[in-house]
Motif scaffolding. Sequence first.
Motif, PDB file in Angstrom:
ATOM      1  N   LYS A   1       8.371  10.476  -2.578  1.00  0.00           N
ATOM      2  CA  LYS A   1       8.057   8.975  -2.839  1.00  0.00           C
ATOM      3  C   LYS A   1       8.495   8.118  -1.630  1.00  0.00           C
ATOM      4  O   LYS A   1       7.605   7.265  -1.373  1.00  0.00           O
ATOM      5  N   LYS A   2       9.535   8.607  -0.839  1.00  0.00           N
ATOM      6  CA  LYS A   2       9.845   7.776   0.246  1.00  0.00           C
ATOM      7  C   LYS A   2       8.603   7.987   1.369  1.00  0.00           C
ATOM      8  O   LYS A   2       8.288   7.051   2.045  1.00  0.00           O
ATOM      9  N   GLN A   3       7.853   9.015   1.483  1.00  0.00           N
ATOM     10  CA  GLN A   3       6.887   9.301   2.354  1.00  0.00           C
ATOM     11  C   GLN A   3       5.582   8.228   1.682  1.00  0.00           C
ATOM     12  O   GLN A   3       4.994   7.841   2.561  1.00  0.00           O
ATOM     13  N   ALA A   4       5.507   8.314   0.576  1.00  0.00           N
ATOM     14  CA  ALA A   4       4.327   7.459  -0.035  1.00  0.00           C
ATOM     15  C   ALA A   4       4.653   6.039   0.296  1.00  0.00           C
ATOM     16  O   ALA A   4       3.759   5.258   0.757  1.00  0.00           O
ATOM     17  N   GLU A   5       5.924   5.474   0.131  1.00  0.00           N
ATOM     18  CA  GLU A   5       6.187   4.187   0.429  1.00  0.00           C
ATOM     19  C   GLU A   5       5.855   3.772   2.112  1.00  0.00           C
ATOM     20  O   GLU A   5       5.494   2.685   2.399  1.00  0.00           O
ATOM     21  N   LYS A   6       6.423   4.706   2.852  1.00  0.00           N
ATOM     22  CA  LYS A   6       6.036   4.666   4.138  1.00  0.00           C
ATOM     23  C   LYS A   6       4.532   4.460   4.632  1.00  0.00           C
ATOM     24  O   LYS A   6       4.110   3.795   5.388  1.00  0.00           O
ATOM     25  N   LEU A   7       3.726   5.227   3.995  1.00  0.00           N
ATOM     26  CA  LEU A   7       2.375   5.406   4.228  1.00  0.00           C
ATOM     27  C   LEU A   7       1.915   3.957   3.702  1.00  0.00           C
ATOM     28  O   LEU A   7       0.826   3.315   4.220  1.00  0.00           O
ATOM     29  N   PHE A   8       2.522   3.262   2.490  1.00  0.00           N
ATOM     30  CA  PHE A   8       1.936   2.246   2.062  1.00  0.00           C
ATOM     31  C   PHE A   8       2.120   1.103   3.100  1.00  0.00           C
ATOM     32  O   PHE A   8       1.294   0.109   3.086  1.00  0.00           O
ATOM     33  N   VAL A   9       3.503   1.011   3.553  1.00  0.00           N
ATOM     34  CA  VAL A   9       3.604  -0.075   4.497  1.00  0.00           C
ATOM     35  C   VAL A   9       3.014   0.041   5.686  1.00  0.00           C
ATOM     36  O   VAL A   9       2.616  -1.316   6.232  1.00  0.00           O
ATOM     37  N   ARG A  10       2.309   1.144   6.050  1.00  0.00           N
ATOM     38  CA  ARG A  10       1.526   1.189   7.306  1.00  0.00           C
ATOM     39  C   ARG A  10      -0.200   1.103   6.873  1.00  0.00           C
ATOM     40  O   ARG A  10      -0.850   1.034   7.812  1.00  0.00           O
ATOM     41  N   GLY A  11      -0.287   0.799   5.499  1.00  0.00           N
ATOM     42  CA  GLY A  11      -1.531   0.458   5.188  1.00  0.00           C
ATOM     43  C   GLY A  11      -2.415   1.605   4.981  1.00  0.00           C
ATOM     44  O   GLY A  11      -3.582   1.761   5.046  1.00  0.00           O
ATOM     45  N   LEU A  12      -1.878   2.810   4.779  1.00  0.00           N
ATOM     46  CA  LEU A  12      -2.506   3.984   4.706  1.00  0.00           C
ATOM     47  C   LEU A  12      -2.739   4.465   3.345  1.00  0.00           C
ATOM     48  O   LEU A  12      -3.449   5.222   3.007  1.00  0.00           O
TER      49      LEU A  12
ATOM     50  N   ARG B   1       5.196   2.117  -6.232  1.00  0.00           N
ATOM     51  CA  ARG B   1       6.025   1.893  -7.446  1.00  0.00           C
ATOM     52  C   ARG B   1       5.235   1.058  -8.529  1.00  0.00           C
ATOM     53  O   ARG B   1       5.543   1.440  -9.540  1.00  0.00           O
ATOM     54  N   CYS B   2       4.335   0.112  -8.228  1.00  0.00           N
ATOM     55  CA  CYS B   2       3.976  -0.902  -9.175  1.00  0.00           C
ATOM     56  C   CYS B   2       2.807  -0.577  -9.152  1.00  0.00           C
ATOM     57  O   CYS B   2       1.740  -1.318 -10.267  1.00  0.00           O
ATOM     58  N   GLY B   3       1.822  -0.077  -8.468  1.00  0.00           N
ATOM     59  CA  GLY B   3       0.386  -0.063  -8.239  1.00  0.00           C
ATOM     60  C   GLY B   3      -0.342  -1.165  -7.847  1.00  0.00           C
ATOM     61  O   GLY B   3      -1.483  -1.116  -7.971  1.00  0.00           O
ATOM     62  N   PHE B   4       0.363  -2.213  -7.359  1.00  0.00           N
ATOM     63  CA  PHE B   4      -0.286  -3.315  -6.983  1.00  0.00           C
ATOM     64  C   PHE B   4      -1.136  -3.171  -5.805  1.00  0.00           C
ATOM     65  O   PHE B   4      -0.742  -2.497  -4.902  1.00  0.00           O
ATOM     66  N   GLU B   5      -2.298  -3.847  -5.542  1.00  0.00           N
ATOM     67  CA  GLU B   5      -3.362  -3.507  -4.593  1.00  0.00           C
ATOM     68  C   GLU B   5      -3.601  -4.739  -4.129  1.00  0.00           C
ATOM     69  O   GLU B   5      -4.100  -5.778  -4.513  1.00  0.00           O
ATOM     70  N   PRO B   6      -2.817  -5.136  -2.820  1.00  0.00           N
ATOM     71  CA  PRO B   6      -3.110  -6.476  -2.190  1.00  0.00           C
ATOM     72  C   PRO B   6      -4.492  -6.568  -1.457  1.00  0.00           C
ATOM     73  O   PRO B   6      -5.068  -5.588  -1.086  1.00  0.00           O
ATOM     74  N   PRO B   7      -4.864  -7.850  -1.477  1.00  0.00           N
ATOM     75  CA  PRO B   7      -6.255  -8.051  -0.647  1.00  0.00           C
ATOM     76  C   PRO B   7      -6.006  -7.381   0.727  1.00  0.00           C
ATOM     77  O   PRO B   7      -5.189  -7.324   1.570  1.00  0.00           O
ATOM     78  N   ARG B   8      -7.300  -7.200   1.252  1.00  0.00           N
ATOM     79  CA  ARG B   8      -7.283  -6.596   2.681  1.00  0.00           C
ATOM     80  C   ARG B   8      -6.951  -7.623   3.734  1.00  0.00           C
ATOM     81  O   ARG B   8      -6.277  -7.146   4.710  1.00  0.00           O
ATOM     82  N   SER B   9      -6.989  -8.801   3.411  1.00  0.00           N
ATOM     83  CA  SER B   9      -6.669  -9.983   4.399  1.00  0.00           C
ATOM     84  C   SER B   9      -5.005 -10.117   4.438  1.00  0.00           C
ATOM     85  O   SER B   9      -4.704 -10.459   5.244  1.00  0.00           O
ATOM     86  N   GLU B  10      -4.402  -9.389   3.487  1.00  0.00           N
ATOM     87  CA  GLU B  10      -2.894  -9.698   3.444  1.00  0.00           C
ATOM     88  C   GLU B  10      -2.322  -8.313   3.724  1.00  0.00           C
ATOM     89  O   GLU B  10      -1.053  -8.225   3.463  1.00  0.00           O
ATOM     90  N   ALA B  11      -3.023  -7.302   3.900  1.00  0.00           N
ATOM     91  CA  ALA B  11      -2.677  -5.900   4.138  1.00  0.00           C
ATOM     92  C   ALA B  11      -2.036  -5.499   5.380  1.00  0.00           C
ATOM     93  O   ALA B  11      -2.286  -4.670   6.120  1.00  0.00           O
ATOM     94  N   ASP B  12      -1.216  -6.557   5.915  1.00  0.00           N
ATOM     95  CA  ASP B  12      -0.468  -6.184   7.168  1.00  0.00           C
ATOM     96  C   ASP B  12       0.900  -5.608   6.867  1.00  0.00           C
ATOM     97  O   ASP B  12       1.539  -5.774   5.732  1.00  0.00           O
ATOM     98  N   SER B  13       1.663  -4.976   8.129  1.00  0.00           N
ATOM     99  CA  SER B  13       2.700  -4.425   7.577  1.00  0.00           C
ATOM    100  C   SER B  13       3.941  -5.087   7.288  1.00  0.00           C
ATOM    101  O   SER B  13       4.642  -4.806   6.176  1.00  0.00           O
TER     102      SER B  13
END
Length: 553
Positions: free
Chosen positions: A353-364, A370-382
Amino acid sequence: MSLAALKKQLKERGLSQTGEKADLLRRLDIYAKGELHKLSDGRNACALKAGELRKELAQRGLPCDLSIESRDELLARLIDSLKQENGGSAGGDKQSGEVGGGGDGVDGGDDDMLAVDVARQVLMLGQGGDYDSLLSLAGARVSRSSPFAQLRKNYLNLARLIHPDKLSSKFNEATKAFQELVRAFEALSSPEPPPAAETGKRAKAQGPALARSNANCFRTRVFCPRCSAEWATADAGVEKYEYNFMMQGIKTFCCARCLCEFGCVTATHRCPLCSKPFEYHPNDYHRMVSCGNAKCKGEFGFWLYPVPPRVEKGLRDELKKQQEAAMKSREAAMARLQRAQRKAPSWSAEQAKKQAEKLFVRGLIDSCPRCGFEPPRSEADSDSLKMHLDGCTDARKHELHRRAVRDAEEAATKKRAREDAQGEAKNLAAWQFLGGSTESMWLLTDTQLAKQCELRGVNVEGKDRDELLAALAAATNRKALTDGGQTGASAGAGVSTGLTVDSLPSNLHSMNLRQLKSVCAAHGIKPKGTTPDEVIKELERAMYGSSEPLLLE
């Protein structure tokens, strides 16, 4: 037990009577557990109203949202909690051992009460020859005309419930009950003896005589499972006899619209009488079946087209090459999987779970773990992704996302299961089409090989693939000796290898040592060589004559 009897028992207990038969049986089972593990006020948890149920669950820190889970699921969770609180002992003064209306009372585990009662009914119905009612005990109503998939589903449901391995200590006649279940499944799923083939002027005009009659048979419509395009329409250029190969599971075809490859197991089939979809299995091809829809009462068969001999010969050669390639592909995939498993890190669920969260923060990863939210690519910065993760604390959204992930995983698992079933069906159908001989069993998958061992009474415990093939070859040789059928170069030794050009792979030199040993084992040969070239030479000597005996003793 009939559906009416189940509903009557539910009504007597004040329980809901809606749902499929399996749901009603489960509801009775939950009620029986509730009688054993009651609330502190002596009530059965099944008697709770919605508000009371949520309160009891919340007090124990359990999920209590009826919009996410059904009432039966929440009740089962609450009763499990009560069982733990009571230390596994029955709560309350009343301990009922009668579940489903057929028992004399069974003391013991909660799950065994229903199983023993069902086993008694299976034994009674089996001895009475009422196989339709027997297989209908844990699922939809079935008969000889029901699709094979539905028969198998009901059979597996009952087999899991009353298997002797889990029930023999609670019910003395568990083995007999299971034997009656197997006998019922075989009786209903096996095709009836086919009528005589068409003869006379009409048959002569149609070409070669059919293996069975086409009376009340239809060329059913088959559709792509991905895009729902109809297969083999008039303008598709597909020969009529290809329908035989599709429905027997011998061949798979590619959709002309979406290029999806599918076969009879993964395809969508529609009833020729009511046009509703129904489940199909290759075992249904030579049976008269019904589609299983409540409003469609008719029975139908599947059309059998005459196939030119040259087409059959060409298909045999093609299938043999395909099965050889598939065998090599399976072994390569298994080797890759084993290598990946050796290299994969052994993480716990929390670490993953922690590994997945780190990958999410890095945009990978595209969506929040956690909630399945998919941010727009324009707002997908770290920074924005980390800000979202820090504020993602809504437990309800987390639960909904976990549920969605589980549903997606279940759907993917079902899809893989259907694809695997298609592959297994094609593998078995191709082997049978190629003659179904013991010498060609090296083409079978491990699953189909184990089934052939069971059919021939060969013990599969503790044996690898080559040992199973050798045991099957030895069993075939023993039968040949008993029947007096000694042929080939080894007839003097009392054993026949059955080595022919057709039983060997088309290109021995393209096979590795393991594959060559499987071929040898299927022919009853125990190779002494340690390299592929040495084993190939031994096969050639065994086929064309040798002074040294190479056969298994």
